[in-house]
Enzyme design. Structure first.
Site, PDB file in Angstrom:
ATOM      1  N   GLU A 188      46.985  51.460  41.082  1.00  0.00           N
ATOM      2  CA  GLU A 188      46.512  50.254  41.762  1.00  0.00           C
ATOM      3  C   GLU A 188      47.125  50.107  43.157  1.00  0.00           C
ATOM      4  O   GLU A 188      48.168  49.485  43.323  1.00  0.00           O
ATOM      5  CB  GLU A 188      46.820  49.004  40.930  1.00  0.00           C
ATOM      6  CG  GLU A 188      46.293  47.726  41.569  1.00  0.00           C
ATOM      7  CD  GLU A 188      46.534  46.475  40.736  1.00  0.00           C
ATOM      8  OE1 GLU A 188      46.087  45.405  41.163  1.00  0.00           O
ATOM      9  OE2 GLU A 188      47.177  46.568  39.672  1.00  0.00           O
ATOM     10  N   LYS A 230      42.425  51.508  40.226  1.00  0.00           N
ATOM     11  CA  LYS A 230      42.191  50.064  40.299  1.00  0.00           C
ATOM     12  C   LYS A 230      42.357  49.618  41.756  1.00  0.00           C
ATOM     13  O   LYS A 230      43.425  49.185  42.171  1.00  0.00           O
ATOM     14  CB  LYS A 230      43.150  49.300  39.380  1.00  0.00           C
ATOM     15  CG  LYS A 230      42.920  47.779  39.427  1.00  0.00           C
ATOM     16  CD  LYS A 230      43.734  47.028  38.387  1.00  0.00           C
ATOM     17  CE  LYS A 230      43.500  45.525  38.518  1.00  0.00           C
ATOM     18  NZ  LYS A 230      44.131  44.735  37.439  1.00  0.00           N
TER      19      LYS A 230
END
EC number: 4.1.2.13
Length: 364
Positions: A188, A230
């Site tokens: 992420e 992500k």
């Protein structure tokens, strides 16, 4: 020449790849329920509910004990340390409830951010010390994937080259350690929406960040087929006066991904970045309808954008169980449809679903 010191066995690769693909199969996405005690406290405060472990447990029990059909929309749930070991009212572990529904259990493992000296208040991620041992314990306790969030901002001279490289390398190091311990890494690198920059500026920065991340993942011998990404969607800063349509967001986002993310990555699960529930769904739907090649599954990993309506419906009252679970199921189904490009916006009279969820300098 074959790599002289292979990082993973073929069996390890197979298990990681199967788990990653399972999480994003057939329109499934991820529920990010990994808010820290403090962040969850802020959410509860807005509905005038005290931030106690029991209240946090009660709300999460409502989410996790919905009808088993939720597994058609939710492929994985990211938990916070506290939640991994919590139980429902009958004494059953949440993680076991989720597994029985066929949902993959994940865990947040980063320990927040620390300042990068010599930069304009930029940060790096903490949590590498002892990470392998923590991964091994969480794997033993039922987790099969994990998240690590890096934060980059768009501002004067930001993100700097140092911040991009440092965060990319930290993400790659964590991903390697996760895979060594049998956990699928959710990588992420979030370019946060704070600021007044336009969408084109965000696209430029997002491409630079993602290119650095995948170079670092390659350098660290991370098995891409056993990972998920992500990222942020490519959007204008929250304070930007120019507004963009979901179709414009989709084109900019898919273009950025197309230029930077290898086709070997099985799935890209977007974060919602403080968008309203409805905007997060509409943008995801437009991304899946974007007329560009899309070799990856394009899905969601939403926290606020899956929980806001449910939290408002609950209000801390046990008698609101049915309304709370219906609100959550509605958003889960909507995002599953969007992950297949099949969501139809019917207009929303629910103020909770259209309210901006933006928080400046947001932390989990």
């Amino acid at each position: 020449m074959a790599h002289q010191f292979p990082a993973l066995t073929s069996e390890q690769k197979k298990a990681l790849s199967e788990t990653a693909r399972r999480i994003v199969a057939n329109g499934k996405g991820i529920l990010a329920a990994d808010e820290s005690v403090g962040t969850m406290g802020n959410r509860l405060q807005r509905i005038k509910v005290e931030n106690t472990e029991e209240n946090r447990r009660q709300f999460r029990e409502l989410l996790f004990t919905v009808d088993s059909s939720v597994s058609q929309s939710i492929g994985g749930v990211i938990l916070f340390h506290e939640t991994l070991y919590q139980k429902d009212g009958q004494g059953k572990l949440f993680r076991d409830i989720l597994k029985e529904k066929g949902i993959v259990v994940g865990i947040k493992l980063d320990q927040g951010v620390a300042p990068l000296a010599g930069t304009n208040k930029e940060t790096t991620v903490q949590g590498l010390d002892g990470l392998s041992e923590r991964c091994a314990q969480y794997k033993k306790d039922g987790a099969d994937f994990g998240k690590w969030r890096a934060v980059l901002k768009i501002d004067n001279q930001c993100p700097s080259h140092l911040a991009i490289q440092e965060n990319a390398n930290t993400l790659a190091r964590y991903a390697s350690i996760y895979q060594q311990n049998g956990l699928v890494p959710i990588v992420e690198p979030e370019v946060i929406p704070d600021g007044s920059h336009d969408m084109e500026h965000c696209q430029y920065v997002t491409e630079k960040v993602l290119a650095a991340v995948y170079k670092a993942l390659n350098d660290h011998h991370v098995y891409l087929e056993g990972t998920l990404l992500k990222p942020n969607m490519v959007t204008a800063g929250h304070a930007c006066t120019k507004k963009y349509t979901p179709e414009q967001v989709a084109m900019a986002t898919v273009t950025a991904l197309h230029r930077t993310v290898p086709a070997a990555v099985p799935g890209i699960c977007f974060l919602s970045g403080g968008m309203s529930e409805e905007d997060a769904t509409l943008n995801l739907n437009a991304i899946n309808l974007c007329p560009l090649p899309k070799p990856w599954k394009l899905s969601f990993s939403y926290g606020r954008a899956l929980q806001a309506s449910a939290l408002a419906a609950w209000g801390g009252k046990a008698e609101n169980k049915k309304a709370t679970q219906e609100a959550f199921m509605k958003r889960a189904l909507a995002n599953s449809q969007a992950a297949k490009g099949q969501y139809v916006h019917m207009g929303s009279s629910d103020s909770a679903s259209t309210q901006s969820l933006f928080t400046a300098s947001y932390t989990y």
